[in-house]
Design a protein around this motif. Structure first.
Motif, mmCIF file in Angstrom:
data_model
loop_
_atom_site.group_PDB
_atom_site.id
_atom_site.type_symbol
_atom_site.label_atom_id
_atom_site.label_comp_id
_atom_site.label_asym_id
_atom_site.label_seq_id
_atom_site.Cartn_x
_atom_site.Cartn_y
_atom_site.Cartn_z
ATOM 1 N N ILE A 99 0.828 -1.204 0.000
ATOM 2 C CA ILE A 99 0.000 0.000 0.000
ATOM 3 C C ILE A 99 0.864 1.257 0.000
ATOM 4 C CG2 ILE A 99 -1.719 1.313 1.303
ATOM 5 C CD1 ILE A 99 -2.732 -1.426 2.367
ATOM 6 N N SER A 100 1.949 1.217 0.785
ATOM 7 C CA SER A 100 2.823 2.393 0.851
ATOM 8 C C SER A 100 3.495 2.683 -0.489
ATOM 9 C CB SER A 100 3.887 2.200 1.934
ATOM 10 O OG SER A 100 4.815 1.197 1.559
ATOM 11 N N ILE A 101 3.649 1.635 -1.329
ATOM 12 C CA ILE A 101 4.300 1.813 -2.631
ATOM 13 C C ILE A 101 3.282 2.115 -3.728
ATOM 14 C CG2 ILE A 101 5.695 0.685 -4.411
ATOM 15 C CD1 ILE A 101 6.986 -0.968 -2.170
ATOM 16 N N PHE A 102 2.199 1.323 -3.765
ATOM 17 C CA PHE A 102 1.243 1.418 -4.876
ATOM 18 C C PHE A 102 -0.045 2.157 -4.528
ATOM 19 C CE2 PHE A 102 3.648 -2.591 -5.455
ATOM 20 C CZ PHE A 102 4.322 -2.261 -6.621
ATOM 21 N N GLY A 103 -0.263 2.454 -3.249
ATOM 22 C CA GLY A 103 -1.493 3.134 -2.851
ATOM 23 C C GLY A 103 -1.652 4.476 -3.529
ATOM 24 N N GLY A 104 -2.829 4.751 -4.041
ATOM 25 C CA GLY A 104 -3.081 6.012 -4.715
ATOM 26 C C GLY A 104 -2.971 5.932 -6.216
ATOM 27 N N THR A 105 -2.354 4.863 -6.749
ATOM 28 C CA THR A 105 -2.231 4.743 -8.199
ATOM 29 C C THR A 105 -3.562 4.393 -8.848
ATOM 30 O OG1 THR A 105 -1.586 2.418 -7.942
ATOM 31 C CG2 THR A 105 0.180 4.056 -8.026
ATOM 32 N N ASN A 106 -4.384 3.638 -8.113
ATOM 33 C CA ASN A 106 -5.701 3.248 -8.599
ATOM 34 C C ASN A 106 -6.632 3.101 -7.408
ATOM 35 O OD1 ASN A 106 -7.773 0.941 -9.191
ATOM 36 N ND2 ASN A 106 -7.150 1.698 -11.209
ATOM 37 N N SER B 265 2.045 7.814 2.869
ATOM 38 C CA SER B 265 2.382 6.387 2.913
ATOM 39 C C SER B 265 3.137 6.000 4.177
ATOM 40 C CB SER B 265 3.210 6.000 1.685
ATOM 41 O OG SER B 265 4.455 6.688 1.672
ATOM 42 N N ALA B 266 3.631 6.987 4.927
ATOM 43 C CA ALA B 266 4.343 6.686 6.176
ATOM 44 C C ALA B 266 3.435 5.962 7.171
ATOM 45 C CB ALA B 266 4.873 7.978 6.796
#
Length: 421
Positions: free
Chosen positions: A279-286, A353-354
């Protein structure tokens, strides 16, 4: 069914309380962001809730002994409604933290009253079914309360007023009921040192779960808003996490009753760490992918607490079940105070993402400590274990309040456990 009908007023009052609580808990961070509150200020809301909740666990029994269950429950529902209206009148971060601690106090007391009342009405044969019904009602009410936020604009006064009205409605069923009030609450005598000697992994794990769940429960909505999710998507996201946590407990409980619970905890921590990192890496992309990942994340983190309680109970003396659950609850609350503050500080300093970096660190620590403990103590056999008890833990501290305050003494509960087995 006759038992359920006899406690219908209690169940309805609890459902209305959780309906308002679900709305209240999600409304504050969403509105706080709109008012320009900092992430740290919003993180303090979680810490305030935890402090108020633990204070309620310690002080409400005194109030109940003075004025009784029904009056105390009514007073707490009324006070919760007042705090929500004051949130509307006092748009100030410090005032909100103080008011949030009052809300935590009210919910601790109300939950203890309801669950101890249910414990007294239930028998060994019906207790599991009654608490199953109670749990599902509260789960549905909390979810419905969160989803109410999708029906309008949280920037006005409407939802504050609606929430306060529902709080007031929650006191009516028990106030008008003719059911006999239960015997006075009995406060468990906590012994943290003995809890540590019996189960070090339970102490460490429940503290770390408090950090993780407290951070996500308080700041999950803030994270969603920071990455651009709409209010309706945030409500769905937080509700999905809660629902997944309830559903996943079924297979988790089945597995943990048949294998080393510490291995189950390792698996849950590893899964939560992997999902949090993703989630911290890919969250917000979709948005759909983000909500799906957070649903899975909620499923893992909200199923950890009952595994920890069951493991600690496995190693507790027959007369120490109340002390064990009460001690775990207070340790959990301590972690819940720390988690939101740590995550909010890092979110402010770095990025949204923190939040999931903090939870991943907590789960990594839990996993490593559990693995070490597995090498230090042999696993119990299936016959030596206590039964797994599902617990729906919402984004705030809603755990086994009835295990902290119960109308039975330790000795009476020990006798009931022996008879049931």
């Amino acid at each position: 069914m006759s038992t359920v009908i006899s406690i219908a007023a209690l169940l309805i009052g609890s459902a209305l309380l959780l309906l308002a609580g679900g709305l209240h808990g999600l409304l504050l961070p969403v509105r706080g962001l709109a008012e320009g509150f900092s992430d740290t200020s919003l993180g303090l809301l979680g810490a305030g809730w935890a402090m108020g909740y633990m204070a309620g666990c310690l002080l409400v029994p005194v109030i109940v002994k003075r004025v009784g269950h029904v009056r105390t429950f009514g007073a707490l529902c009324s006070l919760a409604g007042i705090t929500l209206l004051l949130n509307l009148l006092l748009m100030n971060p410090l005032a909100w933290v103080i008011l949030r601690s009052l809300s935590g106090f009210c919910f601790a007391g109300a939950a203890m009253i309801v669950e101890s009342w249910l414990n007294e009405r239930a028998t060994n044969e019906t207790r599991g079914r009654i608490f199953g019904i109670y749990t599902m009602i509260n789960l549905g009410a909390t979810t419905a309360g969160q989803m109410l936020l999708t029906l309008g604009d949280p920037n006005g006064f409407t939802f504050f007023v609606i929430g306060s009205i529902i709080y007031s409605l929650a006191l009516l069923p028990t106030a008008l009921s003719t059911a006999t009030s239960p015997t006075p609450l009995t406060q468990a005598r906590l012994d943290p040192k003995k809890l540590w000697r019996n189960s070090p992994i339970a102490v460490v794990a429940v503290f770390l779960v408090g950090i993780s769940n407290g951070a996500f429960g308080t700041l999950g909505a803030v994270y969603g808003r920071r990455i651009g999710l709409e209010v309706s998507d945030i409500a769905i996201m937080m509700s999905l996490a809660l629902l997944a946590g309830a559903l996943i407990q079924i297979p988790v409980g089945f597995i943990s009753d048949r294998t080393d619970r510490r291995l189950v905890l390792v698996g849950l921590a590893l899964t939560a760490m992997a999902l949090g990192t993703s989630i911290s890496i890919f969250g917000g992309t979709n948005p759909v992918l983000t909500i799906a990942m957070i649903g899975g994340f909620g499923g893992t983190i909200y199923s950890m607490y009952p595994v920890i309680v069951a493991h600690a109970s496995d190693h507790a003396d027959p007369g120490d079940f109340l002390k064990t659950s009460g001690g775990l609850l207070l340790i959990f609350g301590t972690g819940t105070m720390i988690g939101p503050l740590a995550a909010a500080g890092l979110m402010t300093a770095t990025s949204p993402s923190a939040l999931f970096q903090v939870t991943a660190a907590a789960h990594l620590t839990m996993m490593l400590f559990a693995i070490w403990r597995i090498t230090q103590r042999a696993a119990l056999t299936k016959e030596e274990k206590t039964d797994f008890v599902p617990v729906v833990s919402t984004t705030r501290i809603n755990t086994l309040e009835a295990a902290v305050l119960d109308p039975r003494t330790d000795q009476e509960e020990a006798i009931e456990m022996q008879e049931a087995s």
